[in-house]
Design an enzyme around this catalytic site. Structure first.
Site: not given
Length: 460
Positions: A171, A195, A211, A266
């Site tokens: 997360s 996630d 990224d 999640h």
């Protein structure tokens, strides 16, 4: 009225109690006093003037169930040096938001799965911030990254290579991992985002979120893109489980009023990753522009993007980076079952029907003794005669006993459906069997057509 609030409004309140399957500190602890444990300090008890507390827990194959505390001083301590081996790869687990006073219970199972998969050093980053507001943490996460980066720099000076570093962030922790990678100019070996958080990050530029430029190889597993997770691909390969939104078993086995229901989707990314590391089954992803196109059988292999070898969750963990050349932000889709080990077989159903005068609907059922039936509803339209549908089934196609079709259209849709052919096959099957095809048959409204399958598996 709760569900009418914005995600940003309900997120901190929900996560204060249950985020990431945490358990309250204190009470009956399974670990002994000699084992390192997560900080149970409440945010209000953090010393005045300090905003962030960070500590590290070290797991190795010799202490997989009883981690030790680790710091830069440990690198010069003879006792700790016997545990940390700079010649081995180092895995760094970074949790996301957690309420101070709670502990992320998923970290130890993940660390142990990593160690079973490969001999390595596993460091769990335990961080507690003075504020419990998610919106504040989403702004200050880079401070955590700076702390971890300082440790990695020390590891490098003591013999570890950047290429051997694997950051695993859950997360908000995924974006922490991304910024660590940025600080090392993308030379970290690998980042796995479980996630990656969506709120406050979807609109960020690449510098401020995970990224593909953050490491030599970046992968992400998406399981809750419509609530807590990010909906855009953020790695070289991004696996979207069951489309990335609603996960099997999260909408039926739990009460909508339970807190577990809220975070079930999640958390699924963690549990699927652990299953993949355990080698329970092969979890391949299929490159496709959209989930709908994948389900409609428009993306059946990996020949165009990956030279025929589909990326597999956890595979690079066992055999190194094998995807060459690396794509940029490739979306991959796969289906899973509703519980560990989440293994499923992707069955392709192909139907050819005589042109219809009215739309219709059929229910397809795959049956196998000892397993629940797999059912799928297919809409038939007047303009189409060819249909494809990808279905998830818990066993291989060669073990399926029978296939059933039922005309389930509305009461006024009384026209007979004429099927010219029906074929079923298994995607990425190791079996060399050709698709099983059945010739023409008719199906009246409410009637049931069944066909017994005799396809013994090659191993039998």
């Amino acid at each position: 009225m709760l569900w009418m609030w914005s995600v940003h409004s309900i997120l901190p309140a929900i996560l204060m109690f249950c985020m990431y399957s945490t358990v309250r500190a204190g009470g009956n602890e399974s670990s002994t006093s000699s084992c390192a444990d997560f900080n149970s300090t409440f945010w209000k008890d953090i010393p005045h003037g300090a905003k962030l507390q960070v500590q590290y827990l070290l797991f190795t194959r010799s202490n997989a169930e009883c981690p030790s505390y680790f710091s830069t001083e440990s690198l010069s301590d003879p006792g700790q040096q016997s545990l940390f081996n700079s010649s081995l790869p180092t895995k760094v687990i970074i949790h996301g938001y957690r309420a101070p006073g709670t502990k992320p219970s998923w970290v130890s199972p993940l660390a142990q799965a990593l160690l079973r998969s490969a001999d390595s050093n596993v460091l769990a980053v335990d961080w507690v911030y003075r504020s419990f507001m998610y919106s504040v943490l989403a702004e200050e996460y880079k401070e955590v990254a700076l702390h971890v980066s300082a440790l990695i720099k020390e590891l490098k000076e003591h013999g570890s290579s950047l290429k051997s570093i694997h950051l695993i962030g859950m997360s908000l922790g995924a974006h922490v991992a991304g910024f660590i990678g940025t600080l090392f100019e993308g030379k970290v070996g690998r980042i796995t985002g479980l996630d990656p958080a969506g709120p406050s990050f979807k609109g960020h530029d690449r510098y401020n979120r995970l990224d593909p430029t953050d490491a030599l190889f970046v992968e992400a597993i998406h399981s809750d893109t419509d609530v807590f997770g990010i909906s855009i691909p953020v790695g070289h390969v991004s696996f979207f489980l069951n489309g990335g939104k609603d996960q099997p078993g999260c909408t039926h086995s739990l009460s909508p009023l339970s807190l577990g229901y809220v975070v079930c989707d999640h958390m699924r990314a963690i549990h699927v990753y652990i299953s993949a590391l355990n080698g329970s089954c092969r979890l391949w992803g299929f490159p496709c522009p959209t989930y709908k196109e994948f389900l409609n059988g428009q993306c059946l292999d990996c020949k165009k993007t990956f030279n025929g070898t589909c990326p597999e969750i956890g595979l690079q963990q066992r055999s190194g980076i094998i995807i060459d050349p690396l794509p940029q932000e490739e979306k991959l889709f796969l289906l899973t079952t509703n519980a560990a080990p989440f293994c499923t077989h992707h069955i392709l159903l192909e139907l050819q029907v005589w042109p219809l005068s009215k739309s219709a609907e059929v229910q397809v059922t795959l049956s196998h003794q000892g397993h629940p039936d797999t059912k799928e509803t297919i809409k038939l339209y007047t303009k189409n005669s060819m249909y494809k549908q990808v279905m998830a089934h818990p066993v291989s196609l060669c073990e399926v006993n029978s296939i059933h079709l039922k005309n389930t259209g509305a009461w006024y849709q009384k026209d007979e459906i004429h099927f010219m052919s029906l074929c079923i096959s298994e995607l990425l099957s190791s079996s060399k069997d050709t698709p099983l095809c059945v010739g023409s048959f008719n199906l009246m409204k409410g009637s049931l057509w069944s066909h017994e399958l005799v396809r013994p598996c090659e191993s039998q």
